[in-house]
Design a protein around this motif. Structure first.
Motif, PDB file in Angstrom:
ATOM      1  N   ILE A   6      45.542  46.468  48.693  1.00  0.00           N
ATOM      2  CA  ILE A   6      45.279  45.356  49.601  1.00  0.00           C
ATOM      3  C   ILE A   6      46.140  45.532  50.845  1.00  0.00           C
ATOM      4  CG2 ILE A   6      45.400  42.833  49.872  1.00  0.00           C
ATOM      5  CD1 ILE A   6      43.520  43.590  47.621  1.00  0.00           C
ATOM      6  N   TYR A   7      45.584  45.188  52.003  1.00  0.00           N
ATOM      7  CA  TYR A   7      46.352  45.194  53.249  1.00  0.00           C
ATOM      8  C   TYR A   7      46.323  43.789  53.842  1.00  0.00           C
ATOM      9  CZ  TYR A   7      46.275  50.265  53.108  1.00  0.00           C
ATOM     10  OH  TYR A   7      46.444  51.571  52.740  1.00  0.00           O
ATOM     11  N   LEU A   8      47.484  43.259  54.138  1.00  0.00           N
ATOM     12  CA  LEU A   8      47.619  41.997  54.862  1.00  0.00           C
ATOM     13  C   LEU A   8      48.383  42.323  56.134  1.00  0.00           C
ATOM     14  CD1 LEU A   8      48.585  39.432  52.083  1.00  0.00           C
ATOM     15  CD2 LEU A   8      46.359  39.779  53.140  1.00  0.00           C
ATOM     16  N   GLU A   9      47.676  42.192  57.244  1.00  0.00           N
ATOM     17  CA  GLU A   9      48.216  42.617  58.534  1.00  0.00           C
ATOM     18  C   GLU A   9      48.582  44.092  58.415  1.00  0.00           C
ATOM     19  OE1 GLU A   9      51.187  39.853  59.899  1.00  0.00           O
ATOM     20  OE2 GLU A   9      49.897  38.154  59.428  1.00  0.00           O
ATOM     21  N   GLU A  10      49.803  44.461  58.598  1.00  0.00           N
ATOM     22  CA  GLU A  10      50.219  45.862  58.514  1.00  0.00           C
ATOM     23  C   GLU A  10      50.830  46.220  57.157  1.00  0.00           C
ATOM     24  OE1 GLU A  10      50.044  48.250  61.083  1.00  0.00           O
ATOM     25  OE2 GLU A  10      48.850  46.804  62.206  1.00  0.00           O
ATOM     26  N   GLN A  11      51.001  45.235  56.290  1.00  0.00           N
ATOM     27  CA  GLN A  11      51.686  45.446  55.009  1.00  0.00           C
ATOM     28  C   GLN A  11      50.698  45.868  53.914  1.00  0.00           C
ATOM     29  OE1 GLN A  11      55.187  45.242  54.335  1.00  0.00           O
ATOM     30  NE2 GLN A  11      54.348  46.314  52.571  1.00  0.00           N
ATOM     31  N   GLU A  12      51.073  46.909  53.163  1.00  0.00           N
ATOM     32  CA  GLU A  12      50.251  47.390  52.052  1.00  0.00           C
ATOM     33  C   GLU A  12      50.778  46.825  50.728  1.00  0.00           C
ATOM     34  OE1 GLU A  12      49.034  51.600  49.856  1.00  0.00           O
ATOM     35  OE2 GLU A  12      50.188  51.652  51.714  1.00  0.00           O
ATOM     36  N   TYR A  13      49.841  46.476  49.839  1.00  0.00           N
ATOM     37  CA  TYR A  13      50.154  45.985  48.500  1.00  0.00           C
ATOM     38  C   TYR A  13      49.278  46.732  47.502  1.00  0.00           C
ATOM     39  CZ  TYR A  13      52.184  41.991  50.964  1.00  0.00           C
ATOM     40  OH  TYR A  13      52.931  41.195  51.789  1.00  0.00           O
ATOM     41  N   VAL A  14      49.756  46.851  46.270  1.00  0.00           N
ATOM     42  CA  VAL A  14      48.926  47.374  45.187  1.00  0.00           C
ATOM     43  C   VAL A  14      48.977  46.380  44.040  1.00  0.00           C
ATOM     44  CG1 VAL A  14      49.100  49.819  45.740  1.00  0.00           C
ATOM     45  CG2 VAL A  14      50.790  48.805  44.254  1.00  0.00           C
ATOM     46  N   ILE A  15      47.843  46.261  43.372  1.00  0.00           N
ATOM     47  CA  ILE A  15      47.763  45.421  42.184  1.00  0.00           C
ATOM     48  C   ILE A  15      47.682  46.365  40.997  1.00  0.00           C
ATOM     49  CG2 ILE A  15      46.402  43.700  40.946  1.00  0.00           C
ATOM     50  CD1 ILE A  15      45.536  42.633  43.687  1.00  0.00           C
ATOM     51  N   LEU A  16      48.627  46.220  40.078  1.00  0.00           N
ATOM     52  CA  LEU A  16      48.731  47.089  38.911  1.00  0.00           C
ATOM     53  C   LEU A  16      48.560  46.275  37.644  1.00  0.00           C
ATOM     54  CD1 LEU A  16      51.884  49.100  40.055  1.00  0.00           C
ATOM     55  CD2 LEU A  16      49.497  49.788  40.272  1.00  0.00           C
ATOM     56  N   ALA A  17      47.765  46.795  36.710  1.00  0.00           N
ATOM     57  CA  ALA A  17      47.513  46.112  35.443  1.00  0.00           C
ATOM     58  C   ALA A  17      47.889  47.037  34.294  1.00  0.00           C
ATOM     59  CB  ALA A  17      46.035  45.724  35.340  1.00  0.00           C
ATOM     60  N   PRO A  18      48.311  46.470  33.169  1.00  0.00           N
ATOM     61  CA  PRO A  18      48.639  47.288  31.991  1.00  0.00           C
ATOM     62  C   PRO A  18      47.423  48.089  31.538  1.00  0.00           C
ATOM     63  CG  PRO A  18      49.351  45.013  31.669  1.00  0.00           C
ATOM     64  CD  PRO A  18      48.522  45.047  32.916  1.00  0.00           C
ATOM     65  N   LEU A  19      47.660  49.320  31.073  1.00  0.00           N
ATOM     66  CA  LEU A  19      46.561  50.140  30.564  1.00  0.00           C
ATOM     67  C   LEU A  19      45.906  49.479  29.366  1.00  0.00           C
ATOM     68  CD1 LEU A  19      47.923  53.789  30.828  1.00  0.00           C
ATOM     69  CD2 LEU A  19      46.225  52.667  32.262  1.00  0.00           C
ATOM     70  N   GLU A  20      46.727  48.888  28.539  1.00  0.00           N
ATOM     71  CA  GLU A  20      46.216  48.173  27.373  1.00  0.00           C
ATOM     72  C   GLU A  20      46.483  46.692  27.591  1.00  0.00           C
ATOM     73  OE1 GLU A  20      47.877  49.690  23.782  1.00  0.00           O
ATOM     74  OE2 GLU A  20      47.481  51.750  24.340  1.00  0.00           O
ATOM     75  N   GLY A  21      45.442  45.920  27.559  1.00  0.00           N
ATOM     76  CA  GLY A  21      45.612  44.491  27.767  1.00  0.00           C
ATOM     77  C   GLY A  21      44.613  43.981  28.769  1.00  0.00           C
ATOM     78  N   ASP A  22      44.873  42.803  29.254  1.00  0.00           N
ATOM     79  CA  ASP A  22      43.962  42.090  30.132  1.00  0.00           C
ATOM     80  C   ASP A  22      44.336  42.316  31.589  1.00  0.00           C
ATOM     81  OD1 ASP A  22      42.176  40.313  31.235  1.00  0.00           O
ATOM     82  OD2 ASP A  22      42.765  38.638  29.957  1.00  0.00           O
TER      83      ASP A  22
END
Length: 84
Positions: free
Chosen positions: A25-41
């Motif tokens: 995700i990018y908000l203005e100039e800032q980058e973000y990543v969304i990380l989820a567990p391999l096992e789970g929800d």
């Protein structure tokens, strides 16, 4: 088929936790990543801000409520716009 991107982190107890990148995700100039567990929800996902540190890229967990809400809102917008 897309290749999965996984990252390993140590939790507070020193255990290695493997997470899968769900979105960038990018908000203005800032980058973000969304990380989820391999096992789970996927709802157990974490939001990390991507910062440039002295030794290269650093992933810092977003703990500020307003920043988290803004990233989450943009993620939902991407999900709904991709479904059309």
């Amino acid at each position: 088929m897309e290749d999965k991107i996984t990252m390993k982190f140590k939790d507070v107890d020193g255990n290695v936790v493997e997470l899968e990148a769900v979105a960038k995700i990018y908000l203005e100039e800032q980058e973000y990543v969304i990380l989820a567990p391999l096992e789970g929800d996927e709802e157990d996902a974490y939001v990390f801000r991507v910062d440039e540190g002295d030794n290269g890229v650093e992933y810092n967990m977003v703990e500020d409520d307003e920043e988290f809400k803004a990233v989450n809102k943009e993620y939902k917008n991407l999900l709904y716009n991709n479904d059309k």
